[in-house]
Motif scaffolding. Structure first.
Motif, PDB file in Angstrom:
ATOM      1  N   THR A  62       0.804  -1.221   0.000  1.00  0.00           N
ATOM      2  CA  THR A  62       0.000   0.000   0.000  1.00  0.00           C
ATOM      3  C   THR A  62       0.838   1.273   0.000  1.00  0.00           C
ATOM      4  O   THR A  62       0.289   2.360  -0.128  1.00  0.00           O
ATOM      5  CB  THR A  62      -0.922   0.024   1.229  1.00  0.00           C
ATOM      6  OG1 THR A  62      -0.116  -0.080   2.416  1.00  0.00           O
ATOM      7  CG2 THR A  62      -1.926  -1.115   1.189  1.00  0.00           C
ATOM      8  N   GLU A  63       2.167   1.147   0.140  1.00  0.00           N
ATOM      9  CA  GLU A  63       3.024   2.333   0.162  1.00  0.00           C
ATOM     10  C   GLU A  63       3.133   2.952  -1.224  1.00  0.00           C
ATOM     11  O   GLU A  63       3.046   2.260  -2.237  1.00  0.00           O
ATOM     12  CB  GLU A  63       4.425   1.971   0.669  1.00  0.00           C
ATOM     13  CG  GLU A  63       4.482   1.776   2.160  1.00  0.00           C
ATOM     14  CD  GLU A  63       5.897   1.622   2.659  1.00  0.00           C
ATOM     15  OE1 GLU A  63       6.799   2.309   2.137  1.00  0.00           O
ATOM     16  OE2 GLU A  63       6.098   0.817   3.561  1.00  0.00           O
ATOM     17  N   LYS A  69       5.448   9.798  -4.564  1.00  0.00           N
ATOM     18  CA  LYS A  69       5.049  10.201  -3.218  1.00  0.00           C
ATOM     19  C   LYS A  69       5.156  11.710  -3.016  1.00  0.00           C
ATOM     20  O   LYS A  69       4.348  12.310  -2.327  1.00  0.00           O
ATOM     21  CB  LYS A  69       5.894   9.467  -2.187  1.00  0.00           C
ATOM     22  CG  LYS A  69       5.398   9.598  -0.778  1.00  0.00           C
ATOM     23  CD  LYS A  69       6.177   8.709   0.154  1.00  0.00           C
ATOM     24  CE  LYS A  69       5.553   8.721   1.513  1.00  0.00           C
ATOM     25  NZ  LYS A  69       6.198   7.762   2.414  1.00  0.00           N
ATOM     26  N   TYR A  72       1.987  13.487  -3.926  1.00  0.00           N
ATOM     27  CA  TYR A  72       0.773  12.949  -3.322  1.00  0.00           C
ATOM     28  C   TYR A  72       0.048  14.010  -2.500  1.00  0.00           C
ATOM     29  O   TYR A  72       0.644  14.756  -1.745  1.00  0.00           O
ATOM     30  CB  TYR A  72       1.135  11.760  -2.431  1.00  0.00           C
ATOM     31  CG  TYR A  72      -0.053  11.125  -1.766  1.00  0.00           C
ATOM     32  CD1 TYR A  72      -0.909  10.306  -2.485  1.00  0.00           C
ATOM     33  CD2 TYR A  72      -0.323  11.342  -0.429  1.00  0.00           C
ATOM     34  CE1 TYR A  72      -2.016   9.729  -1.888  1.00  0.00           C
ATOM     35  CE2 TYR A  72      -1.422  10.769   0.182  1.00  0.00           C
ATOM     36  CZ  TYR A  72      -2.262   9.964  -0.550  1.00  0.00           C
ATOM     37  OH  TYR A  72      -3.349   9.398   0.044  1.00  0.00           O
ATOM     38  N   GLU A  73      -1.243  14.074  -2.666  1.00  0.00           N
ATOM     39  CA  GLU A  73      -2.113  14.962  -1.883  1.00  0.00           C
ATOM     40  C   GLU A  73      -3.189  14.094  -1.231  1.00  0.00           C
ATOM     41  O   GLU A  73      -3.700  13.160  -1.843  1.00  0.00           O
ATOM     42  CB  GLU A  73      -2.794  16.005  -2.786  1.00  0.00           C
ATOM     43  CG  GLU A  73      -1.866  17.033  -3.372  1.00  0.00           C
ATOM     44  CD  GLU A  73      -1.332  18.034  -2.362  1.00  0.00           C
ATOM     45  OE1 GLU A  73      -1.880  18.111  -1.239  1.00  0.00           O
ATOM     46  OE2 GLU A  73      -0.360  18.712  -2.681  1.00  0.00           O
ATOM     47  N   GLU A  74      -3.555  14.440  -0.012  1.00  0.00           N
ATOM     48  CA  GLU A  74      -4.559  13.674   0.724  1.00  0.00           C
ATOM     49  C   GLU A  74      -5.941  13.730   0.069  1.00  0.00           C
ATOM     50  O   GLU A  74      -6.659  12.762   0.037  1.00  0.00           O
ATOM     51  CB  GLU A  74      -4.665  14.177   2.164  1.00  0.00           C
ATOM     52  CG  GLU A  74      -3.558  13.674   3.060  1.00  0.00           C
ATOM     53  CD  GLU A  74      -3.586  12.175   3.291  1.00  0.00           C
ATOM     54  OE1 GLU A  74      -4.685  11.596   3.367  1.00  0.00           O
ATOM     55  OE2 GLU A  74      -2.505  11.585   3.377  1.00  0.00           O
ATOM     56  N   ASP A  75      -6.313  14.905  -0.433  1.00  0.00           N
ATOM     57  CA  ASP A  75      -7.653  15.006  -1.017  1.00  0.00           C
ATOM     58  C   ASP A  75      -7.578  15.561  -2.442  1.00  0.00           C
ATOM     59  O   ASP A  75      -6.669  16.279  -2.812  1.00  0.00           O
ATOM     60  CB  ASP A  75      -8.566  15.877  -0.140  1.00  0.00           C
ATOM     61  CG  ASP A  75      -8.095  17.314  -0.079  1.00  0.00           C
ATOM     62  OD1 ASP A  75      -8.837  18.185  -0.538  1.00  0.00           O
ATOM     63  OD2 ASP A  75      -6.986  17.550   0.427  1.00  0.00           O
ATOM     64  N   THR A  78      -7.540  19.621  -3.035  1.00  0.00           N
ATOM     65  CA  THR A  78      -6.232  20.252  -2.849  1.00  0.00           C
ATOM     66  C   THR A  78      -5.322  19.956  -4.038  1.00  0.00           C
ATOM     67  O   THR A  78      -4.630  20.839  -4.537  1.00  0.00           O
ATOM     68  CB  THR A  78      -5.577  19.776  -1.545  1.00  0.00           C
ATOM     69  OG1 THR A  78      -6.452  20.059  -0.459  1.00  0.00           O
ATOM     70  CG2 THR A  78      -4.246  20.443  -1.312  1.00  0.00           C
TER      71      THR A  78
END
Length: 89
Positions: A62-63, A69, A72-75, A78
């Motif tokens: 899952t990494e 990376k 990468y944004e959480e949502d 954004t």
């Protein structure tokens, strides 16, 4: 292959190969290719496959992949605003 890629590959392969000292280099490369799901001839195995496989070999499935990376944004909102240049770092 560029010099920095050779150095990176050697840095990654050295500790991994020490875990299987009974294998010669070609056998170890074949083992890495098999683990990575590479099915072609060993002569067509690219340094990219080896580098990314060695980087991700002992990580969870899952990494995030190294190199992706950093973006990468959480949502999604954004990420979209940052991509359009509305949000700055």
């Amino acid at each position: 292959m560029k010099c920095h890629r050779v150095n990176e590959l050697i840095e990654l392969i050295h500790p991994a190969w020490q875990k299987d000292p009974d294998l010669n280099l070609i056998q170890f490369l074949q083992k890495l290719a098999d683990e990575a799901g590479f099915t072609g001839p060993l002569a067509e195995l690219t340094d990219d496959v080896l580098i990314y496989h060695l980087k991700m070999r002992d990580s969870k499935s899952t990494e995030a992949i190294p190199g992706l990376k950093k973006d990468y944004e959480e949502d999604f909102k954004t990420a979209l605003l940052r991509a359009r240049g509305i949000l700055k770092d």
